[in-house]
Design a protein around this motif. Structure first.
Motif, PDB file in Angstrom:
ATOM      1  N   ALA A   1       0.837  -1.211   0.000  1.00 39.62           N
ATOM      2  CA  ALA A   1       0.000   0.000   0.000  1.00 39.62           C
ATOM      3  C   ALA A   1       0.869   1.257   0.000  1.00 39.62           C
ATOM      4  O   ALA A   1       0.564   2.242  -0.681  1.00 39.62           O
ATOM      5  CB  ALA A   1      -0.934  -0.006   1.205  1.00 39.62           C
ATOM      6  N   LEU A   2       1.966   1.219   0.760  1.00 39.76           N
ATOM      7  CA  LEU A   2       2.877   2.368   0.795  1.00 39.76           C
ATOM      8  C   LEU A   2       3.519   2.589  -0.568  1.00 39.76           C
ATOM      9  O   LEU A   2       3.630   3.725  -1.044  1.00 39.76           O
ATOM     10  CB  LEU A   2       3.959   2.154   1.864  1.00 39.76           C
ATOM     11  CG  LEU A   2       3.488   2.289   3.315  1.00 39.76           C
ATOM     12  CD1 LEU A   2       4.558   1.813   4.286  1.00 39.76           C
ATOM     13  CD2 LEU A   2       3.091   3.729   3.636  1.00 39.76           C
ATOM     14  N   LYS A   3       3.927   1.503  -1.203  1.00 37.62           N
ATOM     15  CA  LYS A   3       4.520   1.624  -2.550  1.00 37.62           C
ATOM     16  C   LYS A   3       3.494   2.190  -3.528  1.00 37.62           C
ATOM     17  O   LYS A   3       3.820   3.020  -4.370  1.00 37.62           O
ATOM     18  CB  LYS A   3       5.028   0.261  -3.030  1.00 37.62           C
ATOM     19  CG  LYS A   3       6.311  -0.192  -2.337  1.00 37.62           C
ATOM     20  CD  LYS A   3       6.655  -1.621  -2.733  1.00 37.62           C
ATOM     21  CE  LYS A   3       7.800  -2.161  -1.877  1.00 37.62           C
ATOM     22  NZ  LYS A   3       7.937  -3.631  -2.008  1.00 37.62           N
ATOM     23  N   ALA A   4       2.237   1.733  -3.397  1.00 40.34           N
ATOM     24  CA  ALA A   4       1.166   2.259  -4.255  1.00 40.34           C
ATOM     25  C   ALA A   4       0.943   3.754  -3.987  1.00 40.34           C
ATOM     26  O   ALA A   4       0.469   4.482  -4.851  1.00 40.34           O
ATOM     27  CB  ALA A   4      -0.130   1.492  -4.011  1.00 40.34           C
ATOM     28  N   GLY A   5       1.315   4.189  -2.784  1.00 37.91           N
ATOM     29  CA  GLY A   5       1.224   5.609  -2.419  1.00 37.91           C
ATOM     30  C   GLY A   5       2.511   6.363  -2.690  1.00 37.91           C
ATOM     31  O   GLY A   5       2.736   7.452  -2.144  1.00 37.91           O
ATOM     32  N   HIS A   6       3.391   5.792  -3.523  1.00 40.51           N
ATOM     33  CA  HIS A   6       4.642   6.427  -3.975  1.00 40.51           C
ATOM     34  C   HIS A   6       5.643   6.654  -2.841  1.00 40.51           C
ATOM     35  O   HIS A   6       6.331   7.677  -2.793  1.00 40.51           O
ATOM     36  CB  HIS A   6       4.354   7.757  -4.705  1.00 40.51           C
ATOM     37  CG  HIS A   6       3.297   7.626  -5.755  1.00 40.51           C
ATOM     38  ND1 HIS A   6       3.489   6.900  -6.911  1.00 40.51           N
ATOM     39  CD2 HIS A   6       2.022   8.090  -5.806  1.00 40.51           C
ATOM     40  CE1 HIS A   6       2.384   6.929  -7.644  1.00 40.51           C
ATOM     41  NE2 HIS A   6       1.483   7.638  -6.988  1.00 40.51           N
ATOM     42  N   MET A   7       5.685   5.691  -1.922  1.00 33.70           N
ATOM     43  CA  MET A   7       6.657   5.764  -0.829  1.00 33.70           C
ATOM     44  C   MET A   7       7.733   4.695  -1.028  1.00 33.70           C
ATOM     45  O   MET A   7       7.462   3.631  -1.586  1.00 33.70           O
ATOM     46  CB  MET A   7       5.960   5.516   0.519  1.00 33.70           C
ATOM     47  CG  MET A   7       4.775   6.416   0.839  1.00 33.70           C
ATOM     48  SD  MET A   7       5.165   8.163   1.072  1.00 33.70           S
ATOM     49  CE  MET A   7       6.205   8.130   2.531  1.00 33.70           C
ATOM     50  N   GLN A   8       8.941   5.011  -0.541  1.00 32.97           N
ATOM     51  CA  GLN A   8      10.042   4.031  -0.558  1.00 32.97           C
ATOM     52  C   GLN A   8      10.164   3.417   0.834  1.00 32.97           C
ATOM     53  O   GLN A   8      10.285   4.151   1.818  1.00 32.97           O
ATOM     54  CB  GLN A   8      11.377   4.700  -0.921  1.00 32.97           C
ATOM     55  CG  GLN A   8      11.535   5.007  -2.401  1.00 32.97           C
ATOM     56  CD  GLN A   8      10.865   6.319  -2.783  1.00 32.97           C
ATOM     57  OE1 GLN A   8      10.998   7.321  -2.083  1.00 32.97           O
ATOM     58  NE2 GLN A   8      10.126   6.331  -3.869  1.00 32.97           N
ATOM     59  N   ILE A   9      10.150   2.091   0.890  1.00 32.78           N
ATOM     60  CA  ILE A   9      10.238   1.418   2.187  1.00 32.78           C
ATOM     61  C   ILE A   9      11.662   1.548   2.729  1.00 32.78           C
ATOM     62  O   ILE A   9      12.630   1.235   2.049  1.00 32.78           O
ATOM     63  CB  ILE A   9       9.881  -0.087   2.067  1.00 32.78           C
ATOM     64  CG1 ILE A   9       8.553  -0.280   1.323  1.00 32.78           C
ATOM     65  CG2 ILE A   9       9.849  -0.725   3.446  1.00 32.78           C
ATOM     66  CD1 ILE A   9       7.363   0.438   1.917  1.00 32.78           C
ATOM     67  N   GLU A  10      11.762   2.032   3.970  1.00 34.46           N
ATOM     68  CA  GLU A  10      13.069   2.205   4.609  1.00 34.46           C
ATOM     69  C   GLU A  10      13.390   1.051   5.556  1.00 34.46           C
ATOM     70  O   GLU A  10      14.534   0.607   5.645  1.00 34.46           O
ATOM     71  CB  GLU A  10      13.091   3.519   5.411  1.00 34.46           C
ATOM     72  CG  GLU A  10      12.875   4.783   4.584  1.00 34.46           C
ATOM     73  CD  GLU A  10      14.085   5.155   3.748  1.00 34.46           C
ATOM     74  OE1 GLU A  10      15.200   4.699   4.077  1.00 34.46           O
ATOM     75  OE2 GLU A  10      13.908   5.891   2.752  1.00 34.46           O
ATOM     76  N   GLU A  11      12.366   0.594   6.268  1.00 36.62           N
ATOM     77  CA  GLU A  11      12.641  -0.366   7.344  1.00 36.62           C
ATOM     78  C   GLU A  11      11.327  -0.965   7.852  1.00 36.62           C
ATOM     79  O   GLU A  11      10.301  -0.301   7.900  1.00 36.62           O
ATOM     80  CB  GLU A  11      13.320   0.406   8.496  1.00 36.62           C
ATOM     81  CG  GLU A  11      13.606  -0.384   9.729  1.00 36.62           C
ATOM     82  CD  GLU A  11      14.231   0.480  10.836  1.00 36.62           C
ATOM     83  OE1 GLU A  11      14.558  -0.099  11.878  1.00 36.62           O
ATOM     84  OE2 GLU A  11      14.356   1.707  10.660  1.00 36.62           O
ATOM     85  N   THR A  12      11.377  -2.241   8.212  1.00 32.53           N
ATOM     86  CA  THR A  12      10.276  -2.865   8.960  1.00 32.53           C
ATOM     87  C   THR A  12      10.904  -3.552  10.163  1.00 32.53           C
ATOM     88  O   THR A  12      11.846  -4.331  10.002  1.00 32.53           O
ATOM     89  CB  THR A  12       9.519  -3.906   8.111  1.00 32.53           C
ATOM     90  OG1 THR A  12       9.098  -3.286   6.886  1.00 32.53           O
ATOM     91  CG2 THR A  12       8.300  -4.424   8.852  1.00 32.53           C
ATOM     92  N   THR A  13      10.422  -3.220  11.337  1.00 30.96           N
ATOM     93  CA  THR A  13      10.992  -3.826  12.549  1.00 30.96           C
ATOM     94  C   THR A  13       9.889  -4.403  13.421  1.00 30.96           C
ATOM     95  O   THR A  13       8.758  -3.899  13.414  1.00 30.96           O
ATOM     96  CB  THR A  13      11.826  -2.789  13.342  1.00 30.96           C
ATOM     97  OG1 THR A  13      12.480  -3.449  14.418  1.00 30.96           O
ATOM     98  CG2 THR A  13      10.970  -1.677  13.914  1.00 30.96           C
ATOM     99  N   GLY A  14      10.206  -5.459  14.137  1.00 28.61           N
ATOM    100  CA  GLY A  14       9.248  -6.041  15.063  1.00 28.61           C
ATOM    101  C   GLY A  14       9.354  -5.387  16.427  1.00 28.61           C
ATOM    102  O   GLY A  14      10.359  -4.748  16.765  1.00 28.61           O
TER     103      GLY A  14
END
Length: 256
Positions: free
Chosen positions: A215-228
């Motif tokens: 969804a973020l990519k569809a909103g033109h965002m670049q993923i920086e990090e996913t953390t638990g």
């Protein structure tokens, strides 16, 4: 600090009836009671706030040793609840616009902020309304523990991403849709420990990290990090971890 009276009675803000203040003061004391029904959020908050502060100061090259390192940033807290994140972020120097669809939440948050001398632009409203108005973009958008409560998570994430300025950041925090999350976050937290009211989370509405990232990519965002974020039942503390199977936070940026 600027006066709150103009904020409380303007078109954006809900007016507070003097007779209702006591009711919202009582609710504020519930929201802000670290041993009350929002105890899980209070336990979770220090880890979450440290993460936000660290990633924001790093991204914008701000001086993290300052008392108010977020000075100069305009931050949107969407689905802000009673203000448990908005107030600390404001104290760190950010200009906060904090929006929630629940009038009681906003009036509660507003009452608490007033009593503690924190200046926050609280509004009853939705992400869709902000997108529709198209008047404001923000350096940082906080979308925390909200996506699992909306009708269309994909659209909601895209909408909130569209409110980020070029060069800005968005944070999405939620609960994963896994059997482990069902066991711990729903059965454990709601039915066994009684940390949250039963029915707070519906399993089918939980959102997987991949779905957030798409969804973020569809909103033109670049993923920086996913953390638990993991809970240690022995110490009663939360900490960042590599395990995203229950709670997780995703950070994405918008190119200049």
């Amino acid at each position: 600090m600027s006066s709150h009276s103009d904020k409380i009675n303007n078109a954006n803000g809900p007016s507070i009836d003097e007779n209702e203040i006591e009711k919202f003061r009582a609710m504020a004391s519930e929201w802000w009671d670290p041993k009350g029904k929002f105890k899980p959020l209070h336990k979770f908050n220090p880890v979450r706030l440290a993460f936000l502060r660290d990633r924001i100061t790093s991204h914008f090259n701000l001086d993290d040793t300052q008392r108010t390192p977020l000075q100069g940033l305009h931050i949107l807290d969407i689905g802000c609840g009673g203000g448990l994140v908005s107030e600390p972020m404001a104290r760190l120097g950010a200009r906060m616009t904090s929006v929630d669809a629940g009038e009681a939440n906003i009036k509660t948050a507003m009452t608490h902020a007033q009593e503690n001398g924190v200046d926050i632009d609280y509004r009853i409203g939705t992400a869709e309304e902000l997108v529709e108005k198209n008047e404001e973009k923000f350096d940082v958008v906080l979308n925390l523990e909200v996506v699992e409560h909306v009708a269309d998570a994909h659209q909601f994430i895209k909408d909130t991403a569209s409110l980020v300025k070029p060069g800005g950041l968005i944070f999405v925090a939620s609960i994963n849709r896994t059997s482990k999350a069902f066991a711990l976050a729903i059965v454990g937290a709601e039915y066994i420990m009684g940390w949250l009211p039963k029915g707070t989370h519906e399993f089918h509405k939980l959102v997987k990290p991949d779905e957030v990232r798409n969804a973020l990519k569809a909103g033109h965002m670049q993923i920086e990090e996913t953390t638990g974020v993991s809970y240690n039942p022995l110490s009663g503390e939360w900490s960042l971890s590599s395990d995203t199977m229950v709670n997780y936070m995703c950070v994405a940026s918008k190119s200049e």
